[in-house]
Design a protein around this motif. Sequence first.
Motif, PDB file in Angstrom:
ATOM      1  N   LEU A 147       0.819  -1.217   0.000  1.00 15.01           N
ATOM      2  CA  LEU A 147       0.000   0.000   0.000  1.00 15.01           C
ATOM      3  C   LEU A 147       0.854   1.269   0.000  1.00 15.01           C
ATOM      4  CD1 LEU A 147      -2.932  -0.832   2.459  1.00 15.01           C
ATOM      5  CD2 LEU A 147      -2.952  -0.888  -0.036  1.00 15.01           C
ATOM      6  N   GLU A 148       2.052   1.176   0.606  1.00 15.45           N
ATOM      7  CA  GLU A 148       2.945   2.346   0.639  1.00 15.45           C
ATOM      8  C   GLU A 148       3.406   2.753  -0.767  1.00 15.45           C
ATOM      9  OE1 GLU A 148       3.750   4.294   3.309  1.00 15.45           O
ATOM     10  OE2 GLU A 148       2.263   3.052   4.331  1.00 15.45           O
ATOM     11  N   GLY A 149       3.460   1.780  -1.658  1.00 11.57           N
ATOM     12  CA  GLY A 149       3.923   2.071  -3.017  1.00 11.57           C
ATOM     13  C   GLY A 149       2.827   2.055  -4.051  1.00 11.57           C
ATOM     14  N   LEU A 150       1.574   2.199  -3.589  1.00 14.16           N
ATOM     15  CA  LEU A 150       0.420   2.025  -4.479  1.00 14.16           C
ATOM     16  C   LEU A 150      -0.500   3.235  -4.452  1.00 14.16           C
ATOM     17  CD1 LEU A 150      -0.950  -0.312  -6.200  1.00 14.16           C
ATOM     18  CD2 LEU A 150      -2.278  -0.795  -4.139  1.00 14.16           C
ATOM     19  N   LYS A 151      -1.114   3.538  -5.588  1.00 10.20           N
ATOM     20  CA  LYS A 151      -2.137   4.575  -5.661  1.00 10.20           C
ATOM     21  C   LYS A 151      -3.502   3.914  -5.826  1.00 10.20           C
ATOM     22  CE  LYS A 151       1.037   7.904  -7.724  1.00 10.20           C
ATOM     23  NZ  LYS A 151       1.481   8.551  -8.966  1.00 10.20           N
ATOM     24  N   GLY A 152      -4.548   4.620  -5.435  1.00  7.35           N
ATOM     25  CA  GLY A 152      -5.901   4.093  -5.601  1.00  7.35           C
ATOM     26  C   GLY A 152      -6.363   3.298  -4.394  1.00  7.35           C
ATOM     27  N   ASN A 153      -7.661   2.926  -4.413  1.00  7.55           N
ATOM     28  CA  ASN A 153      -8.227   2.194  -3.269  1.00  7.55           C
ATOM     29  C   ASN A 153      -9.132   1.044  -3.702  1.00  7.55           C
ATOM     30  OD1 ASN A 153      -8.503   1.716  -0.498  1.00  7.55           O
ATOM     31  ND2 ASN A 153     -10.431   2.842  -0.407  1.00  7.55           N
ATOM     32  N   ASP A 154      -8.871   0.475  -4.878  1.00 11.63           N
ATOM     33  CA  ASP A 154      -9.641  -0.700  -5.298  1.00 11.63           C
ATOM     34  C   ASP A 154      -9.163  -1.929  -4.534  1.00 11.63           C
ATOM     35  OD1 ASP A 154     -11.018   0.804  -7.157  1.00 11.63           O
ATOM     36  OD2 ASP A 154      -9.549   0.415  -8.753  1.00 11.63           O
ATOM     37  N   ASP A 155     -10.006  -2.947  -4.469  1.00 13.77           N
ATOM     38  CA  ASP A 155      -9.594  -4.221  -3.881  1.00 13.77           C
ATOM     39  C   ASP A 155      -8.468  -4.830  -4.720  1.00 13.77           C
ATOM     40  OD1 ASP A 155     -11.408  -4.032  -1.875  1.00 13.77           O
ATOM     41  OD2 ASP A 155     -12.586  -5.786  -2.430  1.00 13.77           O
ATOM     42  N   ILE A 156      -7.452  -5.319  -4.054  1.00 12.88           N
ATOM     43  CA  ILE A 156      -6.325  -5.967  -4.739  1.00 12.88           C
ATOM     44  C   ILE A 156      -6.040  -7.315  -4.085  1.00 12.88           C
ATOM     45  CG2 ILE A 156      -5.208  -3.849  -5.551  1.00 12.88           C
ATOM     46  CD1 ILE A 156      -3.290  -4.085  -3.100  1.00 12.88           C
ATOM     47  N   LEU A 157      -5.422  -8.190  -4.853  1.00 10.69           N
ATOM     48  CA  LEU A 157      -4.896  -9.445  -4.320  1.00 10.69           C
ATOM     49  C   LEU A 157      -3.380  -9.350  -4.363  1.00 10.69           C
ATOM     50  CD1 LEU A 157      -4.863 -12.461  -3.471  1.00 10.69           C
ATOM     51  CD2 LEU A 157      -5.128 -13.043  -5.901  1.00 10.69           C
ATOM     52  N   VAL A 158      -2.755  -9.479  -3.202  1.00 12.06           N
ATOM     53  CA  VAL A 158      -1.292  -9.472  -3.124  1.00 12.06           C
ATOM     54  C   VAL A 158      -0.806 -10.902  -2.923  1.00 12.06           C
ATOM     55  CG1 VAL A 158       0.728  -8.681  -1.819  1.00 12.06           C
ATOM     56  CG2 VAL A 158      -1.188  -7.124  -2.213  1.00 12.06           C
ATOM     57  N   ILE A 159       0.153 -11.302  -3.754  1.00 13.78           N
ATOM     58  CA  ILE A 159       0.781 -12.622  -3.664  1.00 13.78           C
ATOM     59  C   ILE A 159       2.244 -12.419  -3.284  1.00 13.78           C
ATOM     60  CG2 ILE A 159       1.417 -14.724  -4.937  1.00 13.78           C
ATOM     61  CD1 ILE A 159      -1.550 -14.435  -4.760  1.00 13.78           C
ATOM     62  N   ASP A 160       2.690 -13.079  -2.236  1.00 15.30           N
ATOM     63  CA  ASP A 160       4.086 -13.000  -1.799  1.00 15.30           C
ATOM     64  C   ASP A 160       4.676 -14.407  -1.841  1.00 15.30           C
ATOM     65  OD1 ASP A 160       6.537 -12.677  -0.591  1.00 15.30           O
ATOM     66  OD2 ASP A 160       5.766 -11.853   1.291  1.00 15.30           O
ATOM     67  N   ILE A 161       5.452 -14.701  -2.899  1.00 19.76           N
ATOM     68  CA  ILE A 161       6.076 -16.017  -3.031  1.00 19.76           C
ATOM     69  C   ILE A 161       7.481 -15.947  -2.445  1.00 19.76           C
ATOM     70  CG2 ILE A 161       6.833 -17.834  -4.632  1.00 19.76           C
ATOM     71  CD1 ILE A 161       4.668 -16.822  -6.577  1.00 19.76           C
ATOM     72  N   GLY A 162       7.657 -16.583  -1.308  1.00 20.38           N
ATOM     73  CA  GLY A 162       8.948 -16.590  -0.631  1.00 20.38           C
ATOM     74  C   GLY A 162       9.660 -17.926  -0.785  1.00 20.38           C
ATOM     75  N   GLY A 163      10.674 -18.132   0.021  1.00 20.48           N
ATOM     76  CA  GLY A 163      11.421 -19.386  -0.033  1.00 20.48           C
ATOM     77  C   GLY A 163      10.683 -20.542   0.609  1.00 20.48           C
ATOM     78  N   GLY A 164       9.940 -20.240   1.696  1.00 25.48           N
ATOM     79  CA  GLY A 164       9.268 -21.311   2.428  1.00 25.48           C
ATOM     80  C   GLY A 164       7.763 -21.300   2.335  1.00 25.48           C
ATOM     81  N   SER A 165       7.187 -20.142   2.053  1.00 26.55           N
ATOM     82  CA  SER A 165       5.730 -20.045   2.024  1.00 26.55           C
ATOM     83  C   SER A 165       5.265 -19.021   0.992  1.00 26.55           C
ATOM     84  CB  SER A 165       5.195 -19.636   3.413  1.00 26.55           C
ATOM     85  OG  SER A 165       5.661 -18.344   3.765  1.00 26.55           O
ATOM     86  N   THR A 166       3.966 -19.085   0.708  1.00 25.67           N
ATOM     87  CA  THR A 166       3.338 -18.099  -0.175  1.00 25.67           C
ATOM     88  C   THR A 166       2.151 -17.503   0.565  1.00 25.67           C
ATOM     89  OG1 THR A 166       4.015 -19.207  -2.213  1.00 25.67           O
ATOM     90  CG2 THR A 166       2.114 -17.753  -2.361  1.00 25.67           C
ATOM     91  N   GLU A 167       2.110 -16.162   0.578  1.00 23.48           N
ATOM     92  CA  GLU A 167       1.018 -15.462   1.245  1.00 23.48           C
ATOM     93  C   GLU A 167       0.032 -14.914   0.223  1.00 23.48           C
ATOM     94  OE1 GLU A 167       3.228 -16.686   4.061  1.00 23.48           O
ATOM     95  OE2 GLU A 167       4.250 -15.285   2.736  1.00 23.48           O
ATOM     96  N   PHE A 168      -1.255 -14.993   0.574  1.00 17.33           N
ATOM     97  CA  PHE A 168      -2.349 -14.466  -0.250  1.00 17.33           C
ATOM     98  C   PHE A 168      -3.107 -13.443   0.594  1.00 17.33           C
ATOM     99  CE2 PHE A 168      -1.469 -18.778  -1.556  1.00 17.33           C
ATOM    100  CZ  PHE A 168      -1.601 -18.808  -2.934  1.00 17.33           C
ATOM    101  N   ILE A 169      -3.234 -12.212   0.117  1.00 19.85           N
ATOM    102  CA  ILE A 169      -3.919 -11.173   0.884  1.00 19.85           C
ATOM    103  C   ILE A 169      -4.849 -10.378  -0.027  1.00 19.85           C
ATOM    104  CG2 ILE A 169      -3.639  -9.342   2.593  1.00 19.85           C
ATOM    105  CD1 ILE A 169      -0.469 -10.894   1.407  1.00 19.85           C
ATOM    106  N   ILE A 170      -6.107 -10.249   0.379  1.00 20.36           N
ATOM    107  CA  ILE A 170      -7.080  -9.421  -0.343  1.00 20.36           C
ATOM    108  C   ILE A 170      -7.461  -8.247   0.552  1.00 20.36           C
ATOM    109  CG2 ILE A 170      -9.408  -9.294  -1.324  1.00 20.36           C
ATOM    110  CD1 ILE A 170      -9.211 -12.278  -1.920  1.00 20.36           C
ATOM    111  N   GLY A 171      -7.525  -7.058  -0.043  1.00 22.34           N
ATOM    112  CA  GLY A 171      -7.948  -5.895   0.728  1.00 22.34           C
ATOM    113  C   GLY A 171      -7.749  -4.608  -0.030  1.00 22.34           C
TER     114      GLY A 171
END
Length: 306
Positions: A120-144
């Motif tokens: 969010l710090e590097g983003l403009k706008g306020n639409d719903d987004i899906l953030v995917i974080d693919i790391g070495g051990g896990s993958t995170e899914f975040i909607i908001g």
Amino acid sequence: MRIATIDIGTNSMRLLIGDYIDGQIHNRKKLMNTTRIGQDVDKDGYISEEAIKRNIEALREFVGICREEKCEHIYSMGTSALRDSKNGYKFVELAKQEIGIDVEVISGEEESNLGFSGVLEGLKGNDDILVIDIGGGSTEFIIGNRDGIKFAKSENVGALRMTEKFLKADPINENEFDEMSIFIEGKINETLNHINKKSIKKLIGIGGAITSLSAMKQGLQVYSMEKIHNSEICKKDIDIILQNLKKMTLSDKKHLKGLQPKRADIITAGVKILNIIMEKLEIENIVVSEYDNLEGLMCLKAKKMS
């Protein structure tokens, strides 16, 4: 106020130094060291003595840089490997004893929240987004959106974890690759089905696999945060890159423009995780963010102090 945040991830240790002024981060500098604290953790659940020593030395080096840069505060977090291992506490104790740094081992949910806050710090706008974080051990899914997080889930599929579990041959063996793909799909299928009901239009990616993918697509000789941030990759390009990676030897991958040689052995698994996610969600483009959990942690800590 000059702040440093350190992320001790499964595959790499990363450092962010920035000046937090009036609610924004200025003069961002990032460093990364492929330290692999999570190497072979899946085998018996323990971080090896060698990996602990390697990461303590890397942390010591990063803290030295923070002090040279006159950082007023240094915050450190540990993610997937430290929270999953049976002896992660040993590293935490040594970090405090030898370097004087408190390493906070965060949950998958906290990791998701920090990653989303950073985006969010590097983003403009306020639409719903899906953030995917693919790391070495896990993958995170975040909607908001800027009003808050609506859904967050951490799944134990990551680039290093999947490579160690399945991909033994060089070049990659098709049967091993198919086994890995089936395993990943099985692990994240329930989460993807839930996300599919949300009709998300915008996908944003963070983490080393995704930023490396953008750097490879652009053929960057030298990594550039400015060129990576807000770059877009279409699914067609991802499919082409994935097919090429599958055919290449490890030695060939180490010479690819845009790919750090130390990430060459795990990049195929990371790209395949993203490929499956985009395919199942029927999303054709992903926007790459260079703002992630490091920025999220910095903002969280700075706001608590103000």
